[in-house]
Write a protein that holds these residues in place. Sequence first.
Motif, short mmCIF file in Angstrom:
data_model
loop_
_atom_site.label_atom_id
_atom_site.label_comp_id
_atom_site.label_asym_id
_atom_site.label_seq_id
_atom_site.Cartn_x
_atom_site.Cartn_y
_atom_site.Cartn_z
N MET A 1 14.75 64.74 -100.41
CA MET A 1 13.54 65.30 -99.88
C MET A 1 13.67 65.50 -98.37
N GLU A 2 14.29 64.55 -97.68
CA GLU A 2 14.40 64.64 -96.23
C GLU A 2 15.18 65.88 -95.80
N ARG A 3 16.18 66.24 -96.56
CA ARG A 3 16.99 67.42 -96.24
C ARG A 3 16.13 68.69 -96.31
N TYR A 4 15.23 68.76 -97.28
CA TYR A 4 14.43 69.97 -97.47
C TYR A 4 13.20 70.04 -96.57
N THR A 5 12.58 68.90 -96.32
CA THR A 5 11.36 68.91 -95.50
C THR A 5 11.66 68.76 -94.01
N LYS A 6 12.84 68.24 -93.69
CA LYS A 6 13.22 67.94 -92.30
C LYS A 6 12.36 66.82 -91.71
N HIS A 7 11.75 66.01 -92.58
CA HIS A 7 10.96 64.84 -92.18
C HIS A 7 11.45 63.63 -92.97
N THR A 8 11.19 62.45 -92.44
CA THR A 8 11.56 61.24 -93.17
C THR A 8 10.66 61.07 -94.38
N VAL A 9 11.12 60.29 -95.34
CA VAL A 9 10.29 59.97 -96.51
C VAL A 9 9.01 59.29 -96.03
N ALA A 10 9.13 58.40 -95.05
CA ALA A 10 7.95 57.71 -94.53
C ALA A 10 6.92 58.70 -93.99
N ALA A 11 7.38 59.70 -93.25
CA ALA A 11 6.47 60.71 -92.70
C ALA A 11 5.83 61.54 -93.81
N GLU A 12 6.60 61.88 -94.83
CA GLU A 12 6.06 62.65 -95.95
C GLU A 12 5.06 61.82 -96.77
N PHE A 13 5.34 60.55 -97.00
CA PHE A 13 4.37 59.67 -97.68
C PHE A 13 3.07 59.64 -96.87
N GLU A 14 3.20 59.49 -95.58
CA GLU A 14 2.03 59.43 -94.70
C GLU A 14 1.21 60.72 -94.83
#
Length: 182
Positions: A1-14
């Motif tokens: 997920m991080e590769r596609y969103t360019k955000h950490t998993v933690a940031a995406e969960f948030e």
Amino acid sequence: MERYTKHTVAAEFERRLFDELDMDKTYLPVKPPGGIKGPHGHGYYPDKDGKLRDVDRQNMSHGYAAAGVISTSDDVSAFHRALVKNQLLPKELTQVLLGRLLPKEQPAKTASKPAANSRICDGKGGYFGVTGGGPGNKSTTYNTPDGRVQFALSATLAASNLDPELDPLMEKAAEAILCPSN
């Protein structure tokens, strides 16, 4: 997920979950051994000699997105409520995810047959429990299938994160509150 969103998993969960559901006290720590923020219960776990040790500062980064989220009973209840109300996933996916716990859609005259030991108070609300935890703690949220009624409880002592002796005690406590006539 991080590769596609360019955000950490933690940031995406948030962004995708915690903010959307007002889970203000829930987070995924990204820098071990961060410990738990704010006031909280401490979990105790026996060491190799059986002496109980406070595992509050245990590094849960080994689980990262799968088991590293730190939350409160209120926030976990908000998540479960949104899940069973199909606010997180389409109804069909929720049914697949919680299929053994949620009643199946059946013709009006046919009763559902939930899996054994997965529900309490059948016939009087039909609550189902979702459990999580780690060494030194365990929590369960009981929900009605529509998410309108919930009961959350947690324990800060466990001989194992999947302690089978704790499950019946937590279930009995929930039954005493949710279905006292049983």
